[in-house]
Design an enzyme around this catalytic site. Structure first.
Site, PDB file in Angstrom:
ATOM      1  N   ASP A  43      62.516  21.707  50.144  1.00 51.04           N
ATOM      2  CA  ASP A  43      62.266  21.439  48.720  1.00 51.04           C
ATOM      3  C   ASP A  43      62.290  22.752  47.932  1.00 51.04           C
ATOM      4  O   ASP A  43      62.205  22.756  46.706  1.00 51.04           O
ATOM      5  CB  ASP A  43      60.963  20.660  48.507  1.00 51.04           C
ATOM      6  CG  ASP A  43      59.754  21.365  49.084  1.00 51.04           C
ATOM      7  OD1 ASP A  43      59.905  22.476  49.624  1.00 51.04           O
ATOM      8  OD2 ASP A  43      58.642  20.800  48.986  1.00 51.04           O
ATOM      9  N   SER A  44      62.473  23.879  48.651  1.00 47.66           N
ATOM     10  CA  SER A  44      62.726  25.161  47.981  1.00 47.66           C
ATOM     11  C   SER A  44      64.013  25.071  47.153  1.00 47.66           C
ATOM     12  O   SER A  44      64.279  25.941  46.323  1.00 47.66           O
ATOM     13  CB  SER A  44      62.832  26.291  49.016  1.00 47.66           C
ATOM     14  OG  SER A  44      63.660  25.907  50.098  1.00 47.66           O
ATOM     15  N   ASP A  82      63.052  17.890  53.704  1.00 43.18           N
ATOM     16  CA  ASP A  82      61.669  17.923  53.225  1.00 43.18           C
ATOM     17  C   ASP A  82      61.305  16.652  52.480  1.00 43.18           C
ATOM     18  O   ASP A  82      62.093  16.149  51.663  1.00 43.18           O
ATOM     19  CB  ASP A  82      61.483  19.104  52.250  1.00 43.18           C
ATOM     20  CG  ASP A  82      60.838  20.299  52.919  1.00 43.18           C
ATOM     21  OD1 ASP A  82      60.206  20.143  53.974  1.00 43.18           O
ATOM     22  OD2 ASP A  82      60.985  21.409  52.366  1.00 43.18           O
ATOM     23  N   LYS A 110      60.407  16.550  57.121  1.00 44.67           N
ATOM     24  CA  LYS A 110      59.261  17.462  57.240  1.00 44.67           C
ATOM     25  C   LYS A 110      58.242  17.099  56.159  1.00 44.67           C
ATOM     26  O   LYS A 110      58.620  16.828  55.012  1.00 44.67           O
ATOM     27  CB  LYS A 110      59.708  18.926  57.086  1.00 44.67           C
ATOM     28  CG  LYS A 110      58.532  19.907  57.073  1.00 44.67           C
ATOM     29  CD  LYS A 110      58.985  21.323  57.302  1.00 44.67           C
ATOM     30  CE  LYS A 110      59.606  21.996  56.100  1.00 44.67           C
ATOM     31  NZ  LYS A 110      58.705  22.110  54.917  1.00 44.67           N
ATOM     32  N   GLU A 112      54.428  18.193  54.402  1.00 45.86           N
ATOM     33  CA  GLU A 112      53.435  19.268  54.248  1.00 45.86           C
ATOM     34  C   GLU A 112      52.015  18.718  54.347  1.00 45.86           C
ATOM     35  O   GLU A 112      51.721  17.668  53.777  1.00 45.86           O
ATOM     36  CB  GLU A 112      53.591  19.954  52.881  1.00 45.86           C
ATOM     37  CG  GLU A 112      54.761  20.895  52.824  1.00 45.86           C
ATOM     38  CD  GLU A 112      54.791  21.734  51.542  1.00 45.86           C
ATOM     39  OE1 GLU A 112      53.774  21.827  50.817  1.00 45.86           O
ATOM     40  OE2 GLU A 112      55.866  22.298  51.267  1.00 45.86           O
ATOM     41  N   GLU A 178      53.420  28.269  58.011  1.00 47.31           N
ATOM     42  CA  GLU A 178      53.781  29.178  56.917  1.00 47.31           C
ATOM     43  C   GLU A 178      52.621  30.107  56.598  1.00 47.31           C
ATOM     44  O   GLU A 178      51.495  29.652  56.344  1.00 47.31           O
ATOM     45  CB  GLU A 178      54.191  28.374  55.661  1.00 47.31           C
ATOM     46  CG  GLU A 178      54.571  29.309  54.502  1.00 47.31           C
ATOM     47  CD  GLU A 178      55.433  28.662  53.427  1.00 47.31           C
ATOM     48  OE1 GLU A 178      55.909  27.527  53.608  1.00 47.31           O
ATOM     49  OE2 GLU A 178      55.641  29.336  52.393  1.00 47.31           O
TER      50      GLU A 178
HETATM   51  O1  KIV Z   1      61.258  24.294  51.449  1.00 52.04           O
HETATM   52  C1  KIV Z   1      61.371  25.200  52.264  1.00 52.04           C
HETATM   53  O2  KIV Z   1      62.264  26.040  52.135  1.00 52.04           O
HETATM   54  C2  KIV Z   1      60.415  25.279  53.369  1.00 52.04           C
HETATM   55  C3  KIV Z   1      60.268  26.516  54.193  1.00 52.04           C
HETATM   56  C4  KIV Z   1      59.562  26.248  55.467  1.00 52.04           C
HETATM   57  C5  KIV Z   1      61.392  27.389  54.421  1.00 52.04           C
HETATM   58  O3  KIV Z   1      59.722  24.347  53.568  1.00 52.04           O
END
Ligand code: KIV
Length: 267
Positions: A43-44, A82, A110, A112, A178
């Protein structure tokens, strides 16, 4: 053939896992060719692709678009996408949104958060979707200005070990750590049976992840201290574009071989 979740799990203790973020077809195909184990559609993207100031500013529609673009360019790596901010309001919502990302081309997702996300992770895994955890600093909920450094005391390390175990128990196949202190990351890595993928978390993790734009020296707004820049593509790209512009202005581009003439034509 794509890497499988089983293969990634088996790398723990045997071979370090190489992970980098990708968001589009062209870059994904180049990174995949380099032999990455996992391409993470992070999500970056909100920051490095869309220019926002936080990873909160991306939704499911955009994540699906980036995911399908990466999937189209990937033939070897496992593609993990993400779950964006607000996509996991309940375990059922998490499973539904994970399913959308899988339909867009992700092999796994993924999520969080620690213990509080274990039920959500379990629901995703129950649907047969591989799920990766993300603990330590969590950018979606991190309070701006607060220290990002995690696991700086014995108590904090124990808390994160608890989170890691809860996510493993819930069915997570790997965990991103992280900004976890090197000691904390080593303890988590030794405790869980699933691979840990570190970002700013020292060398003991089973693998490492960086944002592709940081690794390649393309994103200039923030330079994380933990990211090694393997190239300075920002300068390279600007220099190439300036050369192109100069050639247009001077008439050096296009040359005869970049076009065609009517001579010898029939149609
Ligand atoms: O969104 C992202 O880039 C991440 C990091 C772990 C690189 O979640």
């Amino acid at each position: 053939m794509h890497r499988t979740v089983k293969e990634i799990r088996e790398q723990k203790g045997n071979k370090k896992i190489a992970v980098v973020t990708a968001y589009d077809y062209t870059m994904a195909s180049l990174l995949d060719r380099a032999g990455m184990d996992i391409l993470l559609v992070g999500d970056s993207a909100a920051m490095v692709m869309m220019g926002h100031d936080s990873t909160q500013k991306i939704g499911m529609d955009e994540m699906c678009l980036f995911t399908s673009s990466v999937a189209a360019g990937t033939s070897g790596a496992l593609v993990v996408a993400d779950m964006p901010f607000m996509s996991c309001q309940s375990p059922d919502a998490a499973a539904k949104n994970a399913d959308r990302l899988v339909h867009a081309g992700a092999h796994g997702v993924k999520i969080e958060g620690g213990c509080e996300m274990a039920l959500h992770a379990a629901r995703i895994a129950e649907h047969g979707i591989p799920v990766m955890g993300h603990i330590g600093y969590c950018p979606q909920t991190g309070i701006s200005g607060a220290s990002k450094r995690c696991a700086m005391s014995e108590g904090a390390v124990s808390g994160l070990v608890g989170d890691a175990l809860a996510l493993e128990e819930a069915g997570a196949f790997a965990l991103v750590l992280e900004m976890v202190s090197a000691e904390g990351a080593a303890r988590i890595t030794d405790t869980v049976g699933i691979p840990t993928i570190g970002i700013g978390s020292g060398p003991a993790c089973d693998g490492q992840v960086l944002v592709g734009q940081d690794m390649l020296g393309m994103y200039e707004r923030i330079r994380p201290s933990f990211a090694r820049r393997y190239r300075d593509l920002a300068s390279e790209i600007t220099a190439a574009a300036a050369e192109y512009r100069d050639d247009i202005v001077s008439g050096a581009f296009p040359a005869p071989e970049h076009g065609f003439s009517m001579k010898g034509g029939t149609s």
